[in-house]
Design a protein around this motif. Structure first.
Motif, mmCIF file in Angstrom:
data_model
loop_
_atom_site.group_PDB
_atom_site.id
_atom_site.type_symbol
_atom_site.label_atom_id
_atom_site.label_comp_id
_atom_site.label_asym_id
_atom_site.label_seq_id
_atom_site.Cartn_x
_atom_site.Cartn_y
_atom_site.Cartn_z
ATOM 1 N N VAL A 85 -4.971 -0.141 -48.054
ATOM 2 C CA VAL A 85 -3.521 -0.266 -48.050
ATOM 3 C C VAL A 85 -2.986 0.889 -47.216
ATOM 4 C CG1 VAL A 85 -1.420 -0.193 -49.457
ATOM 5 C CG2 VAL A 85 -3.472 -1.350 -50.324
ATOM 6 N N ILE A 86 -2.165 0.557 -46.243
ATOM 7 C CA ILE A 86 -1.568 1.573 -45.387
ATOM 8 C C ILE A 86 -0.069 1.517 -45.584
ATOM 9 C CG2 ILE A 86 -1.227 2.354 -43.005
ATOM 10 C CD1 ILE A 86 -3.906 0.909 -42.349
ATOM 11 N N TYR A 87 0.502 2.636 -45.987
ATOM 12 C CA TYR A 87 1.949 2.710 -46.208
ATOM 13 C C TYR A 87 2.630 3.176 -44.932
ATOM 14 C CZ TYR A 87 0.669 2.393 -51.088
ATOM 15 O OH TYR A 87 0.157 1.961 -52.280
ATOM 16 N N PHE A 88 3.635 2.441 -44.516
ATOM 17 C CA PHE A 88 4.431 2.831 -43.368
ATOM 18 C C PHE A 88 5.690 3.506 -43.888
ATOM 19 C CE2 PHE A 88 2.406 -1.161 -41.568
ATOM 20 C CZ PHE A 88 1.389 -0.467 -40.937
ATOM 21 N N THR A 89 5.883 4.756 -43.501
ATOM 22 C CA THR A 89 6.999 5.542 -44.028
ATOM 23 C C THR A 89 8.287 5.345 -43.254
ATOM 24 O OG1 THR A 89 6.450 7.440 -42.642
ATOM 25 C CG2 THR A 89 5.398 7.320 -44.831
ATOM 26 N N GLY A 90 8.188 4.918 -42.020
ATOM 27 C CA GLY A 90 9.379 4.749 -41.198
ATOM 28 C C GLY A 90 9.845 6.038 -40.546
ATOM 29 N N GLY A 91 9.225 7.145 -40.891
ATOM 30 C CA GLY A 91 9.647 8.423 -40.332
ATOM 31 C C GLY A 91 8.545 9.089 -39.532
ATOM 32 N N ILE A 92 8.875 9.587 -38.370
ATOM 33 C CA ILE A 92 7.897 10.293 -37.543
ATOM 34 C C ILE A 92 7.585 11.622 -38.199
ATOM 35 C CG2 ILE A 92 7.497 11.359 -35.280
ATOM 36 C CD1 ILE A 92 9.308 9.185 -34.107
ATOM 37 N N GLY A 93 6.296 11.936 -38.316
ATOM 38 C CA GLY A 93 5.871 13.206 -38.900
ATOM 39 C C GLY A 93 5.569 13.126 -40.385
ATOM 40 N N THR A 94 5.858 12.011 -41.039
ATOM 41 C CA THR A 94 5.571 11.846 -42.459
ATOM 42 C C THR A 94 4.743 10.587 -42.635
ATOM 43 O OG1 THR A 94 7.741 12.765 -42.968
ATOM 44 C CG2 THR A 94 6.583 11.663 -44.755
ATOM 45 N N GLY A 95 3.453 10.760 -42.881
ATOM 46 C CA GLY A 95 2.590 9.600 -43.033
ATOM 47 C C GLY A 95 2.551 8.774 -41.759
ATOM 48 N N ARG A 96 2.267 7.510 -41.903
ATOM 49 C CA ARG A 96 2.238 6.611 -40.743
ATOM 50 C C ARG A 96 3.612 5.971 -40.597
ATOM 51 N NH1 ARG A 96 -2.459 2.273 -39.282
ATOM 52 N NH2 ARG A 96 -1.456 1.432 -37.425
ATOM 53 N N SER A 97 4.227 6.152 -39.450
ATOM 54 C CA SER A 97 5.621 5.715 -39.295
ATOM 55 C C SER A 97 5.761 4.211 -39.133
ATOM 56 C CB SER A 97 6.266 6.419 -38.100
ATOM 57 O OG SER A 97 5.595 6.078 -36.910
ATOM 58 N N GLY A 98 4.746 3.528 -38.612
ATOM 59 C CA GLY A 98 4.838 2.090 -38.407
ATOM 60 C C GLY A 98 3.515 1.505 -37.977
ATOM 61 N N PHE A 99 3.529 0.209 -37.707
ATOM 62 C CA PHE A 99 2.295 -0.475 -37.339
ATOM 63 C C PHE A 99 1.722 0.089 -36.043
ATOM 64 C CE2 PHE A 99 -0.270 -4.215 -36.067
ATOM 65 C CZ PHE A 99 -1.003 -4.363 -37.239
ATOM 66 N N TYR A 100 2.579 0.298 -35.081
ATOM 67 C CA TYR A 100 2.155 0.900 -33.823
ATOM 68 C C TYR A 100 2.608 2.357 -33.820
ATOM 69 C CZ TYR A 100 1.479 -3.890 -32.296
ATOM 70 O OH TYR A 100 1.072 -5.191 -32.185
ATOM 71 N N PRO A 101 1.783 3.250 -33.246
ATOM 72 C CA PRO A 101 2.223 4.642 -33.168
ATOM 73 C C PRO A 101 3.467 4.782 -32.294
ATOM 74 C CG PRO A 101 -0.011 4.357 -32.268
ATOM 75 C CD PRO A 101 0.496 3.010 -32.661
ATOM 76 N N PRO A 102 4.358 5.701 -32.648
ATOM 77 C CA PRO A 102 5.561 5.855 -31.836
ATOM 78 C C PRO A 102 5.219 6.350 -30.434
ATOM 79 C CG PRO A 102 5.385 7.649 -33.413
ATOM 80 C CD PRO A 102 4.275 6.677 -33.729
ATOM 81 N N ILE A 103 6.006 5.896 -29.482
ATOM 82 C CA ILE A 103 5.831 6.341 -28.101
ATOM 83 C C ILE A 103 6.623 7.644 -27.950
ATOM 84 C CG2 ILE A 103 6.290 5.801 -25.691
ATOM 85 C CD1 ILE A 103 6.054 2.836 -26.469
ATOM 86 N N ARG A 104 5.967 8.639 -27.536
ATOM 87 C CA ARG A 104 6.618 9.942 -27.359
ATOM 88 C C ARG A 104 7.102 10.048 -25.926
ATOM 89 N NH1 ARG A 104 6.037 12.720 -32.329
ATOM 90 N NH2 ARG A 104 4.183 11.914 -33.326
ATOM 91 N N MET A 105 8.385 10.197 -25.784
ATOM 92 C CA MET A 105 8.984 10.351 -24.463
ATOM 93 C C MET A 105 9.048 11.844 -24.135
ATOM 94 S SD MET A 105 9.461 7.205 -23.863
ATOM 95 C CE MET A 105 10.636 6.858 -22.614
ATOM 96 N N SER A 106 8.625 12.210 -22.937
ATOM 97 C CA SER A 106 8.711 13.629 -22.581
ATOM 98 C C SER A 106 9.742 13.877 -21.520
ATOM 99 C CB SER A 106 7.386 14.173 -22.118
ATOM 100 O OG SER A 106 6.562 13.259 -21.512
#
Length: 179
Positions: free
Chosen positions: A158-179
């Motif tokens: 079971v993988i919990y998606f937290t919806g927040g970057i930096g806390t657990g897994r934020s979503g199904f796909y990793p967030p794209i980091r814009m530089s």
């Protein structure tokens, strides 16, 4: 016959669908069938899926998808080997008082289908997850908004998606980091 589906294939698939629904402890699951007569339909106790409440429609959709994957894999037919199910059991809610029920024990392990008078066993969700973890031949990804029952099966997680970057897994796909 619709779209090249033979009567034998319709009958065999109906048996697979019944097996899945019965394993999930869906009331009437042993009376399920798949029909190609006028339009493709899943029937439960001779009632079309679309004539059911949203909870039962969701369970029947999930059962169709799982049964189809198993049927295809068993028959050597093309299939990717996985199913993705979006909130297949979320629409169930706790039991409400039933006219004529004299004791709380009469209501134990009973759930109402979200939009209909149909009653579903409280064990449907547990049986659903147990089946996917122990009996389903392919891989299943279940996206659900509630915590599923504990399933003790190898390879199940079971993988919990937290919806927040930096806390657990934020979503199904990793967030794209814009530089």
């Amino acid at each position: 016959m619709a779209s090249g589906i033979s009567t034998a294939a319709e009958r065999e698939f109906s048996m697979k669908l019944r097996d899945v629904l019965t394993a999930w402890q869906v009331p009437g699951g042993s009376e399920a069938s798949f029909s190609v007569e006028q339009q493709l339909s899943v029937l439960l106790q001779h009632r079309k899926r679309e004539d059911r409440g949203k909870g039962m429609r969701s369970v029947l959709h999930a059962a169709f998808s799982v049964a189809l994957s198993e049927y295809c894999l068993e028959e050597g037919l093309p299939h990717p080997g996985f199913v993705v199910l979006d909130t297949p059991v979320l629409t169930y809610r706790d039991a409400a008082p039933i006219a004529g029920a004299s004791e709380v024990s009469d209501l134990e392990n009973v759930l109402f289908d979200g939009g209909d008078d149909e009653l579903l066993s409280g064990s449907v969700a547990a049986a659903f997850y147990s089946y996917l973890g122990t009996s389903h031949a392919g891989q299943a990804i279940v996206l659900e908004n509630q915590t599923p029952p504990h399933v003790d099966a190898a390879g199940c997680s079971v993988i919990y998606f937290t919806g927040g970057i930096g806390t657990g897994r934020s979503g199904f796909y990793p967030p794209i980091r814009m530089s």
